[in-house]
Design an enzyme around this catalytic site. Structure first.
Site, PDB file in Angstrom:
ATOM      1  N   SER A 104     -10.060   2.604   2.855  1.00 15.14           N
ATOM      2  CA  SER A 104      -9.005   3.093   1.886  1.00 15.14           C
ATOM      3  C   SER A 104      -8.030   2.189   1.197  1.00 15.14           C
ATOM      4  CB  SER A 104      -8.014   4.331   2.670  1.00 15.14           C
ATOM      5  OG  SER A 104      -7.211   3.618   3.638  1.00 15.14           O
ATOM      6  N   LYS A 164       0.809  -0.836  -0.045  1.00 16.63           N
ATOM      7  CA  LYS A 164      -0.137   0.037   0.056  1.00 16.63           C
ATOM      8  C   LYS A 164       0.783   1.346  -0.074  1.00 16.63           C
ATOM      9  CE  LYS A 164      -3.904   2.126   2.469  1.00 16.63           C
ATOM     10  NZ  LYS A 164      -4.920   2.080   3.473  1.00 16.63           N
ATOM     11  N   SER A 175     -10.378   0.380   7.034  1.00 12.91           N
ATOM     12  CA  SER A 175     -10.077   0.467   5.730  1.00 12.91           C
ATOM     13  C   SER A 175      -9.240  -0.851   5.403  1.00 12.91           C
ATOM     14  CB  SER A 175      -9.074   1.483   5.775  1.00 12.91           C
ATOM     15  OG  SER A 175      -9.450   2.747   5.927  1.00 12.91           O
TER      16      SER A 175
END
Length: 492
Positions: free
Chosen positions: A159, A79, A183
């Site tokens: 997210s 990420k 998330s």
């Protein structure tokens, strides 16, 4: 041989150790998939192909010599929130576009120590603020799943949308992610993958771009519960560079997956029955209870009375911490610097206006407001008191139950653009997940079925602090009873 990119992380690691294939082979296979899919799915913001091949070849040399770590040669996605030395880390924002860290986050350093290979950096909501991956400065991520009744492009959740989409679409074996209010778990539920947020303090936050420091926690998104356990074990460690890191050993959580759940007491909170919850979610929850009953668990009705205050509490605490953390991005100390400004104040204002997207600005304004003189006691201090009550609700039920079962999300994946007009509708996506962040508890989402449109749905297991072992144990039982939800058909 099975397509190498469809292997689970555990099967791939075992195959690499058995020399059934090489790290370079499986890495090249993933890079080929990424080249074909990423122009459509937009899961990766940067593909580090040359670095991946170099890392794979180094892993192959270690494997040939009979050496190597627990993840040796396994290609992963990272990420874009985790600092990676020599590779851009932008946190999905124009504010950090072009920032190349000279250091490595502790979580990724742990993965490289254990032999993992980096395929690239994964897209995300800007500064992790969002539930649909539409706030990224690099454009929205597309869910590889599609509804049977529509051809609309769907959100993979946020997210960590890039992480979830990449795992679901066979663009990496597994991925790192982060969870501030859901998330990891919400994107996992939307994409038919497994995602766990560990106890706060289990994984170091050093080198993670901060959103809300008392809530942020790293975790994995993977294809199976066993894969999630394997990756989380590698990600977690004590880190003196993070003042909130817990100085405790990291267990081998893989050993908990598959263990009998007979005799465990599973709590079902009445407050998680919300108005307008789709029938498919209610049925899935009931199925989950039945599966655990059949496996020998006792289902115990419980009450978490302050649950109704969780979302408003979260949306005061998180923006308040964000406004403090993101104050450093002012064009002088860090981040994008506006050109042609006439004064220092103009520089600050223009740099932040140009660098931050609308959702980040919205949350920073909320955060500055609740921390301002005159409103600090009325909002922020009160929210902290309610947060304590929410944690106490959980404390009170742990003598009655070993884990808690809830839905992961209030719906299946929705179409991109659907909820963008109404931020409140978007924020409601976190309704089942924020409590675990506010209380610092471990929570996992397991794919457990599909809705009438063939879209995946997830069940969430919340556990006691530091009891990830029981969370994995229950999640493994749910995964086994539910069976595979399948994979998205390739349309890209």
């Amino acid at each position: 041989m099975t397509d190498l990119t469809q292997l689970t992380l555990k099967a791939a690691v075992d195959g690499l150790k058995a020399k059934a294939f090489s790290s370079e082979e499986i890495t090249r296979a993933f890079l080929t998939n990424i080249e074909a899919a990423n122009p459509v799915l937009n899961a990766y913001v940067e593909v580090t192909a040359d670095k991946a091949i170099d890392m794979a070849r180094a892993s192959d040399a270690r494997l040939q010599a009979g050496q190597g770590g627990v993840l040796e040669g396994a290609p992963l996605g990272i990420k874009d929130l985790f600092c990676t030395e020599g590779v851009q880390t932008a946190a999905g924002s124009n504010m950090l576009r072009g920032f190349v860290p000279p250091y490595e986050s502790t979580v990724t350093a742990n993965l490289w120590r254990d032999g993992a290979v980096m395929l690239g950096k994964l897209n995300m909501d800007e500064f992790a603020m969002g539930s649909s991956n539409e706030t990224s400065a690099f454009g929205p991520v597309v869910n590889p799943w599609k509804s049977n009744s529509s051809n609309a492009e769907l959100t993979p959740g946020g997210s960590s949308g890039g992480s979830a989409s990449a795992v679901a679409a066979d663009l990496c074996l597994a991925a790192t992610a982060s969870d501030t209010g859901g998330s990891i778990r919400q994107p996992a539920a939307f994409t038919g993958t497994v995602g766990i947020k560990p106890t706060y303090g289990r994984a170091s936050r050093y080198g993670m771009v901060a959103f809300a420091s008392s809530l942020d926690q790293a975790g994995p998104i993977a294809r199976t519960v066993e894969d999630a356990a394997l990756l989380l074990t590698s990600m977690c460690s004590f880190d003196p560079k993070d003042s909130t890191s817990l100085d405790i050993p990291t267990p081998d959580w893989s050993a908990s997956v598959g263990r009998s759940v007979k005799g465990l007491r599973i709590g079902v909170p009445s407050e998680y029955v919300v108005d307008g919850m789709p029938d498919a979610i209610q049925k899935l929850w009931a199925d989950g209870m039945d599966w655990l009953k059949d496996a020998g668990c006792e289902i115990v009705p419980i009450s978490l009375p302050h649950t109704k205050y969780a979302l408003p509490t979260y949306y005061i605490v998180a923006p308040a911490e964000a406004s403090s953390n993101l104050a450093r991005y002012d064009g002088m100390r860090f981040g994008h610097r506006a050109e042609g400004t006439a004064s220092l104040t103009d520089l600050y204002e223009s740099s932040r206006a140009e660098g931050f997207g609308n959702e980040v600005k919205r949350r920073l304004i909320i955060g500055a407001y609740v921390l301002s003189a005159g409103f600090y006691d009325a909002y922020y201090v009160r929210a902290l008191k309610v947060r304590r009550r929410i944690a106490e609700d959980f404390d009170r039920v742990w003598d009655q139950v070993d884990a808690i079962l809830t839905p992961s999300t209030p719906s299946a994946a929705f179409a991109l653009g659907d909820k963008q007009i109404d931020p409140l509708q978007m924020y409601l996506n976190d309704i089942f997940t924020v409590t675990a962040n506010l209380a610092g508890l471990p929570g996992i989402s397991v794919p457990a079925g599909v809705d009438a449109n063939g879209l995946p749905l997830g069940l969430q297991v919340i556990g006691k602090a530091l009891d990830e072992a029981t969370v994995f144990q229950v999640a493994g039982a749910l995964e086994k009873a539910a069976g595979a939800v399948g994979r998205p058909e390739r349309w890209w």
